[in-house]
Design an enzyme around this catalytic site. Structure first.
Site, PDB file in Angstrom:
ATOM      1  CE  LYS A 155      -3.210  -2.879   2.090  1.00 17.06           C
ATOM      2  NZ  LYS A 155      -4.250  -2.403   1.124  1.00 17.06           N
ATOM      3  CE  LYS A 173      -2.994  -9.953  -3.159  1.00 19.81           C
ATOM      4  NZ  LYS A 173      -3.244  -8.603  -1.565  1.00 19.81           N
ATOM      5  CE  LYS A 225     -12.555  -3.804  -8.579  1.00 22.01           C
ATOM      6  NZ  LYS A 225     -13.110  -4.313  -7.642  1.00 22.01           N
TER       7      LYS A 225
END
Ligand code: TRP
Length: 337
Positions: free
Chosen positions: A119, A201, A204
């Site tokens: 992130k 993985k 989005k």
């Protein structure tokens, strides 16, 4: 005593095939067994820990996740579906549990560590994000869950919950229950890869997921783009099955294992084109997803009815959570009046 099952999902997007094979199928099987009191939490508070700047996205996805659940066959008559933020006892439990966890322990959680990297928080990690495993311990313990069906990436959360439970019971007396994780077997002990590669993985941001809500055309297109074997250029070339996402998916989803074995053998020998294998995967996946997609479209025509299911589930969850909270407060000697 009946056993209790609880699990949850963050409403930060629609649910994808990874959720479906990683955890939803286990929930459905246990729901069908009739042996468990089942709870499902739409974890909007947790979703906000890394989406606090986009609350509308979280709000919109509460309905999307609920639609995914119901379309897959989660039955509100047998499973209590609740919205996390509307169960205030969870917030209170979180505060008490925070005393039982060190900062160093929070920083060691491998899943949280990976997420922090992804992130791009850098040195500015929101405290709420670092502490979400503690809030997840509240999620799991409010109903004294014995079993938590999750994907492998959630094992560190269950471990951290177990530590909190042991610590709580040790200081204040036996109130909470230590949960067990239930993870899928075989190939699914790993996380299902996205369409871009065996080590990616589904996410989005990578745009490599197959969603339960995807229509037939989108499904076909995603399978068409799926990563296979870059060295398999001409149909007659021998191809690799390892690292090939199409064959990985066939191993996971196709029930005709003899047929899959034959396709693999032919592919490795040469003479079998990607298009043929992909067409077969499309048939397999579409057979599983078409009924879910149809039910989902039908449910989506009446969002009010879906929200009513959540309202009733949330009420039931509050009853359970408040009962546990009363025990917790008594054990902690803060039950004054
Ligand atoms: N952390 C889980 C995920 O990212 C979602 C979640 C929230 C959860 N609360 C939970 C899972 C309680 C199991 C139990 O998917």
């Amino acid at each position: 005593m009946r056993k209790v099952l609880l699990t949850g999902d963050r409403p930060s997007g629609q649910l994808h095939l990874g959720h479906y094979v990683g955890s939803i199928k286990n929930r459905l099987a246990l729901q069908a067994s009739g042996d468990y009191d089942c709870y499902l939490l739409i974890a909007d508070v947790q979703a906000l820990t890394d989406n606090f700047n986009d609350p509308q996205k979280v709000r919109d996805n509460v309905l999307e996740v609920a639609l995914d659940y119901l379309a897959c066959g989660i039955d509100p008559a047998r499973t209590t579906i609740a919205i996390q933020s509307l169960v205030p006892a969870l917030t209170e439990l979180t505060v008490y549990y925070l005393n039982l966890v060190t900062l160093a322990r929070l920083e060691r959680n491998p899943t949280v560590k990976t997420e922090i990297g992804q992130k791009g928080f850098g040195a500015s990690i929101p405290a709420g994000f670092l502490c979400y495993p503690v809030s997840q311990a509240a999620d799991i313990t409010f109903c004294k869950a014995n079993v938590v069906p999750v994907g492998v990436d959630q094992l560190p959360m269950i471990e951290q919950t177990r530590e909190i439970v042991r610590s709580f019971n040790n200081y204040y007396g036996e109130v909470l229950v230590e949960p067990e994780a239930l993870i899928p077997e075989g190939k699914l002990a790993q996380r299902l890869p996205g369409i871009t590669g065996i080590n990616d993985k589904m996410s989005k941001s990578l745009g490599n997921g197959i969603y339960l809500a995807d229509d037939e055309k989108v499904l076909r297109e995603k399978i068409r783009q799926m990563y296979t074997d870059p060295e398999h250029i001409h149909v007659e070339d021998p191809g690799h099955v390892e690292g090939n996402v199409v064959f990985y998916y066939l191993d996971v989803f196709a029930s005709d294992t003899a047929q899959v074995a034959e396709l693999k053998e032919h592919y490795q020998r040469g003479g079998l084109g990607d298009v043929k294998v992909k067409n077969y995967l499309f048939e397999v996946l579409n057979a599983e997803l078409a009924p879910i997609r149809e039910r989902r479209a039908e449910l989506a025509t009446d969002p009010g009815a879906v929200m009513q299911v959540l309202r009733e589930g949330t009420e039931r969850a509050n009853e359970t959570a408040n009962a546990t909270l009363a025990e917790v407060r008594q054990a902690m000697r803060i039950d004054y009046f």
